[in-house]
Design a protein around this motif. Structure first.
Motif, PDB file in Angstrom:
ATOM      1  N   PRO A 124       5.012 -30.611  23.580  1.00  0.00           N
ATOM      2  CA  PRO A 124       6.183 -30.984  22.775  1.00  0.00           C
ATOM      3  C   PRO A 124       5.917 -32.160  21.844  1.00  0.00           C
ATOM      4  CG  PRO A 124       6.658 -31.062  25.149  1.00  0.00           C
ATOM      5  CD  PRO A 124       5.242 -30.662  24.997  1.00  0.00           C
ATOM      6  N   HIS A 125       5.138 -33.157  22.326  1.00  0.00           N
ATOM      7  CA  HIS A 125       4.879 -34.329  21.491  1.00  0.00           C
ATOM      8  C   HIS A 125       4.037 -33.948  20.279  1.00  0.00           C
ATOM      9  CE1 HIS A 125       4.151 -38.427  20.308  1.00  0.00           C
ATOM     10  NE2 HIS A 125       2.846 -38.192  20.320  1.00  0.00           N
ATOM     11  N   GLU A 126       2.962 -33.178  20.541  1.00  0.00           N
ATOM     12  CA  GLU A 126       2.084 -32.754  19.436  1.00  0.00           C
ATOM     13  C   GLU A 126       2.839 -31.849  18.468  1.00  0.00           C
ATOM     14  OE1 GLU A 126      -1.522 -30.979  20.885  1.00  0.00           O
ATOM     15  OE2 GLU A 126      -1.888 -32.682  22.207  1.00  0.00           O
ATOM     16  N   ALA A 127       3.668 -30.987  19.022  1.00  0.00           N
ATOM     17  CA  ALA A 127       4.430 -30.069  18.171  1.00  0.00           C
ATOM     18  C   ALA A 127       5.375 -30.841  17.260  1.00  0.00           C
ATOM     19  CB  ALA A 127       5.221 -29.098  19.039  1.00  0.00           C
ATOM     20  N   ALA A 128       5.997 -31.875  17.821  1.00  0.00           N
ATOM     21  CA  ALA A 128       6.927 -32.680  17.020  1.00  0.00           C
ATOM     22  C   ALA A 128       6.170 -33.418  15.918  1.00  0.00           C
ATOM     23  CB  ALA A 128       7.657 -33.664  17.923  1.00  0.00           C
ATOM     24  N   GLU A 129       4.966 -33.906  16.284  1.00  0.00           N
ATOM     25  CA  GLU A 129       4.147 -34.630  15.298  1.00  0.00           C
ATOM     26  C   GLU A 129       3.719 -33.693  14.163  1.00  0.00           C
ATOM     27  OE1 GLU A 129       0.078 -36.554  16.115  1.00  0.00           O
ATOM     28  OE2 GLU A 129       1.553 -37.899  17.041  1.00  0.00           O
ATOM     29  N   THR A 130       3.305 -32.485  14.545  1.00  0.00           N
ATOM     30  CA  THR A 130       2.891 -31.495  13.542  1.00  0.00           C
ATOM     31  C   THR A 130       4.072 -31.120  12.651  1.00  0.00           C
ATOM     32  OG1 THR A 130       1.280 -30.617  15.102  1.00  0.00           O
ATOM     33  CG2 THR A 130       1.830 -29.217  13.233  1.00  0.00           C
ATOM     34  N   ALA A 131       5.226 -30.942  13.269  1.00  0.00           N
ATOM     35  CA  ALA A 131       6.419 -30.576  12.499  1.00  0.00           C
ATOM     36  C   ALA A 131       6.770 -31.665  11.491  1.00  0.00           C
ATOM     37  CB  ALA A 131       7.590 -30.336  13.439  1.00  0.00           C
ATOM     38  N   GLU A 132       6.642 -32.923  11.924  1.00  0.00           N
ATOM     39  CA  GLU A 132       6.947 -34.036  11.030  1.00  0.00           C
ATOM     40  C   GLU A 132       5.939 -34.085   9.876  1.00  0.00           C
ATOM     41  OE1 GLU A 132       9.362 -35.839  10.600  1.00  0.00           O
ATOM     42  OE2 GLU A 132       8.576 -37.414   9.288  1.00  0.00           O
ATOM     43  N   ARG A 133       4.672 -33.856  10.205  1.00  0.00           N
ATOM     44  CA  ARG A 133       3.611 -33.856   9.189  1.00  0.00           C
ATOM     45  C   ARG A 133       3.875 -32.735   8.169  1.00  0.00           C
ATOM     46  NH1 ARG A 133      -1.556 -33.494  12.371  1.00  0.00           N
ATOM     47  NH2 ARG A 133      -1.075 -35.610  12.994  1.00  0.00           N
ATOM     48  N   ASP A 134       4.265 -31.579   8.675  1.00  0.00           N
ATOM     49  CA  ASP A 134       4.519 -30.437   7.793  1.00  0.00           C
ATOM     50  C   ASP A 134       5.744 -30.685   6.911  1.00  0.00           C
ATOM     51  OD1 ASP A 134       2.347 -29.220   8.886  1.00  0.00           O
ATOM     52  OD2 ASP A 134       3.471 -27.795  10.118  1.00  0.00           O
ATOM     53  N   ARG A 135       6.732 -31.345   7.489  1.00  0.00           N
ATOM     54  CA  ARG A 135       7.942 -31.641   6.714  1.00  0.00           C
ATOM     55  C   ARG A 135       7.603 -32.588   5.557  1.00  0.00           C
ATOM     56  NH1 ARG A 135      11.366 -35.125   5.745  1.00  0.00           N
ATOM     57  NH2 ARG A 135      10.394 -36.722   7.050  1.00  0.00           N
ATOM     58  N   ARG A 136       6.771 -33.590   5.858  1.00  0.00           N
ATOM     59  CA  ARG A 136       6.359 -34.539   4.802  1.00  0.00           C
ATOM     60  C   ARG A 136       5.523 -33.836   3.734  1.00  0.00           C
ATOM     61  NH1 ARG A 136       4.367 -39.814   8.273  1.00  0.00           N
ATOM     62  NH2 ARG A 136       6.380 -40.312   9.190  1.00  0.00           N
ATOM     63  N   LEU A 137       4.657 -32.947   4.180  1.00  0.00           N
ATOM     64  CA  LEU A 137       3.824 -32.218   3.223  1.00  0.00           C
ATOM     65  C   LEU A 137       4.697 -31.354   2.309  1.00  0.00           C
ATOM     66  CD1 LEU A 137       0.749 -31.481   2.507  1.00  0.00           C
ATOM     67  CD2 LEU A 137       1.274 -29.354   3.663  1.00  0.00           C
ATOM     68  N   ALA A 138       5.675 -30.673   2.895  1.00  0.00           N
ATOM     69  CA  ALA A 138       6.567 -29.828   2.090  1.00  0.00           C
ATOM     70  C   ALA A 138       7.319 -30.670   1.067  1.00  0.00           C
ATOM     71  CB  ALA A 138       7.544 -29.087   2.998  1.00  0.00           C
ATOM     72  N   ALA A 139       7.726 -31.868   1.476  1.00  0.00           N
ATOM     73  CA  ALA A 139       8.439 -32.754   0.547  1.00  0.00           C
ATOM     74  C   ALA A 139       7.495 -33.223  -0.556  1.00  0.00           C
ATOM     75  CB  ALA A 139       9.016 -33.942   1.309  1.00  0.00           C
ATOM     76  N   ALA A 140       6.264 -33.554  -0.191  1.00  0.00           N
ATOM     77  CA  ALA A 140       5.285 -34.019  -1.187  1.00  0.00           C
ATOM     78  C   ALA A 140       4.925 -32.905  -2.161  1.00  0.00           C
ATOM     79  CB  ALA A 140       4.035 -34.532  -0.479  1.00  0.00           C
ATOM     80  N   MET A 141       4.914 -31.675  -1.682  1.00  0.00           N
ATOM     81  CA  MET A 141       4.582 -30.525  -2.523  1.00  0.00           C
ATOM     82  C   MET A 141       5.514 -30.405  -3.722  1.00  0.00           C
ATOM     83  SD  MET A 141       2.172 -28.374  -2.053  1.00  0.00           S
ATOM     84  CE  MET A 141       0.815 -28.274  -0.891  1.00  0.00           C
TER      85      MET A 141
END
Lengths: 95, 193
Positions: free
Chosen positions: B118-135
């Motif tokens: 769950p911790h890694e998944a949350a971290e990955t989700a946050e990273r992906d959310r930031r990437l989508a915003a940066a895109m």
């Protein structure tokens, strides 16, 4: 974010499904309708220049092929002038 | 023993075969082809445009163009996939769409891999959310190059053909795109340690 982390995130970004089956189905239905009419072939494309060219040719040929009117004599020209400028009879004006 | 197949009648890849049949009047082949292409095409267009609605418009327009210009497709010069990618990206990168600002694909953004904890998944989700915003801050052509490279696994030459550019220009698009993303993500990380 390290390079491998960025690569992995980019791969997830690029490969993640949209999960929008309804949207895809809508596109499919509309696109299927395109096949109701045949795709544009070479013939209509050729017609785009062939028809105007043919029309221009006919327009050019008509004055050449059409019978021309006989040359006007001075007498005929005078008769035409008199007909054109003849005074209007009084009875016609009163009507 | 393999039957002899004349060079002009070699069996093409499935998409090309379906398209040639559709062009010849086979409506079922056209339906099958459209079903094969629609899903991945909407995904690619959405990545390029940053908006599923605009992606839908672009894919629709691309299918119309594919049908309208069917007679121009020459299987001897390449598979349908390359021809289709070019038509699709032309529609997606059309000036009328490029002028509009892209928004992050929040609803349709990447989903984390469910396998990690769950911790890694949350971290990955946050990273992906930031990437989508940066895109959303990248020009569409850079997003297209990144999507084709990371999503479709295309070579530089294939991406160049799809975008109507040179392989060198594609390298530039990828480099600039990654540099912008790194800078954006670093700025966000600085704001939210």
């Amino acid at each position: 974010m390290t390079d491998p982390e960025l690569d992995a995130a980019l791969a997830r970004w690029a490969r993640a499904p949209l999960g929008d089956a309804e949207r895809v189905e809508r596109i499919v239905r509309r696109a299927e309708g395109l096949a109701a009419s045949p795709p544009a072939g070479r013939w209509p494309r050729a017609a785009r220049w062939a028809l105007p060219t043919a029309a221009a040719f006919v327009a050019m040929a008509i004055p050449i092929l059409a019978p021309t009117s006989p040359p006007q004599t001075p007498e005929a020209e005078e008769a035409s002038f008199l007909l054109l400028h003849a005074p209007t009879p009084i009875e016609e004006l009163s009507l | 023993m393999q039957p002899f197949v004349p060079p002009d009648h070699r069996p093409a890849d499935p998409d090309t075969a379906l398209f040639l049949a559709a062009r010849g009047g086979d409506r079922a082949a056209w339906s099958a082809l459209v079903r094969r292409l629609a899903g991945p095409s909407v995904r690619l267009a959405a990545r390029v445009l940053g908006c599923p609605d605009r992606a839908e418009d672009a894919v629709q327009e691309a299918f119309t163009n594919l049908w309208r210009t069917a007679h121009r497709f020459d299987p001897a010069r390449g598979a349908l996939a390359a021809w289709w990618r070019r038509i699709l990206l032309n529609a997606a990168l059309d000036d009328r769409r490029r002028l509009r600002l892209a928004e992050p694909l929040e609803a349709a953004g990447p989903t984390p891999d469910p396998a990690p904890g769950p911790h890694e998944a949350a971290e990955t989700a946050e990273r992906d959310r930031r990437l989508a915003a940066a895109m959303a801050h990248l020009p569409p052509r850079q997003r297209a190059a990144l999507a084709l490279f990371h999503g479709e696994g295309l070579t530089m030459a294939e991406i160049a053909h799809a975008l109507g550019a040179t392989p060198k220009a594609v390298e530039g698009l990828l480099d600039r795109g990654r540099a912008t993303l790194r800078a954006r993500l670093a700025a966000v990380a600085g704001d939210h340690p």
